[in-house]
Design a protein around this motif. Structure first.
Motif, mmCIF file in Angstrom:
data_model
loop_
_atom_site.group_PDB
_atom_site.id
_atom_site.type_symbol
_atom_site.label_atom_id
_atom_site.label_comp_id
_atom_site.label_asym_id
_atom_site.label_seq_id
_atom_site.Cartn_x
_atom_site.Cartn_y
_atom_site.Cartn_z
ATOM 1 N N LEU A 1 7.306 -16.552 -57.008
ATOM 2 C CA LEU A 1 6.333 -15.652 -56.089
ATOM 3 C C LEU A 1 5.892 -14.814 -57.648
ATOM 4 O O LEU A 1 7.646 -14.503 -58.055
ATOM 5 N N SER B 1 8.695 -12.539 -44.387
ATOM 6 C CA SER B 1 8.028 -12.991 -43.788
ATOM 7 C C SER B 1 7.684 -14.475 -44.218
ATOM 8 O O SER B 1 7.969 -15.362 -43.805
ATOM 9 N N VAL C 1 1.748 -11.693 -56.406
ATOM 10 C CA VAL C 1 0.810 -10.096 -56.381
ATOM 11 C C VAL C 1 0.485 -9.884 -57.693
ATOM 12 O O VAL C 1 1.245 -9.126 -58.813
ATOM 13 N N ALA D 1 0.952 -8.958 -46.145
ATOM 14 C CA ALA D 1 2.057 -9.670 -46.607
ATOM 15 C C ALA D 1 2.659 -11.480 -46.186
ATOM 16 O O ALA D 1 2.398 -12.259 -46.223
ATOM 17 N N LEU E 1 -0.378 -13.837 -47.672
ATOM 18 C CA LEU E 1 0.238 -14.776 -48.657
ATOM 19 C C LEU E 1 1.478 -15.514 -47.995
ATOM 20 O O LEU E 1 1.265 -16.446 -48.308
ATOM 21 N N ALA E 2 2.153 -15.273 -46.891
ATOM 22 C CA ALA E 2 3.448 -16.097 -46.882
ATOM 23 C C ALA E 2 2.539 -16.814 -46.022
ATOM 24 O O ALA E 2 3.492 -18.016 -46.275
ATOM 25 N N THR F 1 6.342 -10.020 -48.261
ATOM 26 C CA THR F 1 6.140 -11.545 -47.881
ATOM 27 C C THR F 1 7.816 -11.832 -48.108
ATOM 28 O O THR F 1 7.737 -13.171 -47.437
ATOM 29 N N GLN F 2 8.614 -11.930 -49.127
ATOM 30 C CA GLN F 2 9.634 -11.759 -48.797
ATOM 31 C C GLN F 2 10.339 -12.072 -47.064
ATOM 32 O O GLN F 2 11.049 -13.235 -46.758
ATOM 33 N N LEU G 1 -2.929 -11.739 -53.329
ATOM 34 C CA LEU G 1 -2.763 -10.972 -53.104
ATOM 35 C C LEU G 1 -2.548 -10.023 -53.625
ATOM 36 O O LEU G 1 -1.956 -9.521 -54.762
#
Length: 196
Positions: free
Chosen positions: A6, A33, A78, A165, A168-169, A30-31, A110
């Motif tokens: 990412l 998730s 992102v 997030a 995005l995940a 995001t991390q 995102l």
């Protein structure tokens, strides 16, 4: 387990920057998730001179080329900008102008923006989403705008960050890891070109 990459683009103009803060929070969520996600942060103000030179000469310096190569190899993006004059910043737009055509095709994105007042939140739908749609990125449904009053309060900002997030995940999980193909890897040998 395959590592996903990412890239987090922040176009904040000051240090410290609420734009960078929002970008960091989106990346961290995001991390959370998607454990094991490799995240690279890019502050565009640090490569601003390289951006101008690349736009004028058509040739990116080594530092800028490293960043554009990272974006080309990323599984997701992102992208966060401050709101200036009702739109994204010139620095933000300049970066996406120097990317090679097709770099973001099919890449989950995102989008986020910051500003002094919530009245400018439509920048996400009227400026950022059309930009990334034109670049053929896959923009997740939830975008995040953070106004000055959102920081340090119990506004809906944390929930919006978590929701965006998570989307995005989910997009990253659905796709195979991105494979970058160098056009120069499949070059016809000169001797073959000259063969009778």
């Amino acid at each position: 387990m395959t590592t996903r990459h990412l890239v987090v683009i922040s176009a904040g103009l000051r240090q410290p920057s609420s734009t960078r803060l929002l970008a960091d929070r989106l990346a961290a969520a995001t991390q959370d998730s998607l454990p094991g996600l490799d995240v690279r942060h890019v502050e565009l103000r640090e490569i601003g001179h390289d951006l101008v030179n690349a736009m004028v000469t058509g040739f990116p310096a080594a530092g800028l080329r490293e960043v554009t190569d990272a974006v080309a190899a990323a599984d997701g993006l992102v992208a966060v900008t401050p709101t200036l004059n009702g739109s994204y910043s010139g620095l933000f737009k300049s970066f996406f102008d120097v990317l090679d055509e097709g770099t973001l095709a099919g890449v989950p994105v995102l989008i986020g923006a910051t500003g002094g007042t919530a009245r400018h939140s439509l920048v996400l739908e009227h400026a950022l989403r059309p930009l990334f749609t034109y670049l053929r990125g896959v923009v997740v449904s939830t975008s995040v705008y953070a106004a000055t009053e959102d920081w340090g309060t119990e506004s809906g900002l944390p929930a919006r960050i978590e929701r965006a997030a998570g989307e995005l995940a989910a997009q990253l999980r659905l796709r195979e890891p991105r494979v970058v193909v160098d056009a120069l890897d499949d070059v016809t040998p000169f001797a073959q070109l000259l063969a009778p």
